[in-house]
Design an enzyme around this catalytic site. Sequence first.
Site, PDB file in Angstrom:
ATOM      1  N   GLU A 139       0.825  -1.210   0.000  1.00 13.63           N
ATOM      2  CA  GLU A 139       0.000   0.000   0.000  1.00 13.63           C
ATOM      3  C   GLU A 139       0.855   1.255   0.000  1.00 13.63           C
ATOM      4  O   GLU A 139       1.822   1.368   0.754  1.00 13.63           O
ATOM      5  CB  GLU A 139      -0.921  -0.011   1.230  1.00 13.63           C
ATOM      6  CG  GLU A 139      -2.350   0.344   0.917  1.00 13.63           C
ATOM      7  CD  GLU A 139      -2.951  -0.598  -0.113  1.00 13.63           C
ATOM      8  OE1 GLU A 139      -3.075  -0.175  -1.283  1.00 13.63           O
ATOM      9  OE2 GLU A 139      -3.288  -1.731   0.236  1.00 13.63           O
ATOM     10  N   SER A 191     -10.887   1.141  -6.227  1.00  8.84           N
ATOM     11  CA  SER A 191     -10.604   1.756  -7.524  1.00  8.84           C
ATOM     12  C   SER A 191     -11.812   1.938  -8.425  1.00  8.84           C
ATOM     13  O   SER A 191     -11.737   1.695  -9.627  1.00  8.84           O
ATOM     14  CB  SER A 191      -9.512   0.970  -8.262  1.00  8.84           C
ATOM     15  OG  SER A 191      -8.325   0.994  -7.536  1.00  8.84           O
ATOM     16  N   SER A 192     -12.905   2.418  -7.877  1.00 10.38           N
ATOM     17  CA  SER A 192     -14.056   2.734  -8.726  1.00 10.38           C
ATOM     18  C   SER A 192     -13.732   3.872  -9.683  1.00 10.38           C
ATOM     19  O   SER A 192     -14.134   3.846 -10.854  1.00 10.38           O
ATOM     20  CB  SER A 192     -15.264   3.102  -7.863  1.00 10.38           C
ATOM     21  OG  SER A 192     -14.973   4.201  -7.017  1.00 10.38           O
ATOM     22  N   ASP A 220      -3.611   0.999  -9.913  1.00  5.70           N
ATOM     23  CA  ASP A 220      -5.025   0.770 -10.200  1.00  5.70           C
ATOM     24  C   ASP A 220      -5.276   0.572 -11.685  1.00  5.70           C
ATOM     25  O   ASP A 220      -5.993  -0.346 -12.104  1.00  5.70           O
ATOM     26  CB  ASP A 220      -5.862   1.948  -9.695  1.00  5.70           C
ATOM     27  CG  ASP A 220      -5.672   2.199  -8.214  1.00  5.70           C
ATOM     28  OD1 ASP A 220      -5.112   1.320  -7.532  1.00  5.70           O
ATOM     29  OD2 ASP A 220      -6.081   3.269  -7.742  1.00  5.70           O
ATOM     30  N   TYR A 263      -4.143  11.796   0.593  1.00  8.48           N
ATOM     31  CA  TYR A 263      -3.389  11.084  -0.440  1.00  8.48           C
ATOM     32  C   TYR A 263      -2.282  11.949  -1.049  1.00  8.48           C
ATOM     33  O   TYR A 263      -1.108  11.554  -1.073  1.00  8.48           O
ATOM     34  CB  TYR A 263      -4.341  10.590  -1.531  1.00  8.48           C
ATOM     35  CG  TYR A 263      -3.690   9.702  -2.560  1.00  8.48           C
ATOM     36  CD1 TYR A 263      -3.647   8.317  -2.398  1.00  8.48           C
ATOM     37  CD2 TYR A 263      -3.092  10.240  -3.698  1.00  8.48           C
ATOM     38  CE1 TYR A 263      -3.038   7.505  -3.332  1.00  8.48           C
ATOM     39  CE2 TYR A 263      -2.485   9.435  -4.641  1.00  8.48           C
ATOM     40  CZ  TYR A 263      -2.463   8.070  -4.460  1.00  8.48           C
ATOM     41  OH  TYR A 263      -1.850   7.274  -5.396  1.00  8.48           O
TER      42      TYR A 263
END
Length: 501
Positions: free
Chosen positions: A60, A162-163, A207, A260
């Site tokens: 991650e 990851s939409s 992603d 992020y």
Amino acid sequence: MDSFNPALPSIVESLDDIYKNFENNKKRYEELNETFSKIYNGDKPIFYFRAPGRVNLIGEHVDYSGYCVLPFALEQDTIVAVSFNKLNNDIINIHNCNEKYTPKSIDVSGGGDIEIDMKRHHWTNYVLAAWKGVSQAMEKGGKLKSVNLLYSGNVPMGAGVSSSSALVCVSTLAISYCNNLILNKEELAQLSIKSERYVGVESGGMDQSISFLAEQNTAKLIEFHPSLKTFDVQLPKGVSFVICNSLVDSLKVVTGATNYNLRVVECRLAAVLLAFHCGLSWEKVRRLRDVQYQGNFDLPQLIQLTEQHLSEKQTYTREEVATILDISVEQLVKTYFPSGITVQSEHFELYKRARHVFTETQRVYKFSEICKQQSNFNNNNNNNNNNSSNNTNIIQELGKLMNESHESCSKLFECSCSELDSLTKICRENGALGSRLTGAGWGGCVISLVPNSKVDSFLDAIDTHYYSKFVNPEKLKNIEKSSYSFFTTPCKGACIVSSTV
């Protein structure tokens, strides 16, 4: 595109070649057809495209530092039906089967120069980002054909699976294909990575890469440097990977300035200071992996150097970093803060972030190597007793790595939250051998390693001890349980679906 060329996205003629849950997904495509015809005055789709969400097993927040990750694609995906807009060559029409996502008709006569308002977050920004990227990729500035688009997605929003990237990827595939821009999977992934940055997120590349490069029944070890490479990782038998959504929304583009994108900047500043203290050419450094490459260090050495040079003063201001490097604050921001991205913080945690990245990368390699050894052992040994004992040890070791990963994400990278910490604890107490957050964090999902024999009781226990106690019942009222708590296996990557569905 040639469906028999493995480098290109495949053309799939039957939905059961994609989905294990055939009936439910067949209904999605039927609804897509029916709704498309209603919205676009009887017009029929001429193409269908789909791109999956993903779950990251381990690794991650290391991709944007140049290090490898270990994800696989979910069956949940975003699909889009397309026809050409014959009424206006400068307008693209963007609709969604879910009325929650309001439609837009957008003038795209500006082509690659189209502006995306990052201050107004709207789901169509991701489609426009793909349009902008493909337009810039067209040779000689060729004008893109205007299209009618209708989307349907079942990748959970804000869940860390990851939409948003699935939306960018499927749009990139659709727009490029409709304009005869022939790109292989790697090129499509790279274009999608670039395009998603237009909405204000400094994506690392995991992603989009797994969305295009995924294959059924295997996870992928993805390396980004010196070039994009993937390696199959066969997962152990006898266990399932179970996804549980904390139902705390994790929206990178909304909270990026404090979460992020801030971590991206902290990792960059950690890299440049580490390079400076190691006597390297720090001016050329942008990622922590650059320090490893330039100094020819291994990961244990990098961890030791991080302790030596960054642990005494863990938090820095812009002014302090600039003073150490003997440059102005303006030059520091211009050079090391990604352009077009907002960061809201006066203090930057460098030691913790660097230590997480280096130790997490070690865990990625250990995880994939253990899986490889297990696969080789099973292929070369027919003794069932030995296989069973070996598999148990393998699974326990993988679970330990997942638990260590979550601890690092929580304590060093500080991308967890109280709900995720509680959920992983509950998962471990109810049968999971390992449990960790997956995705960006600050909400979203956890992934747990659970013996097959315990999956049903595990899901029941999570329902009792987490969803019934920690989640507002109103939030669960209109959601199917299978959409926020389910087990999964590696699924197929992005593809074109035959219009004969």
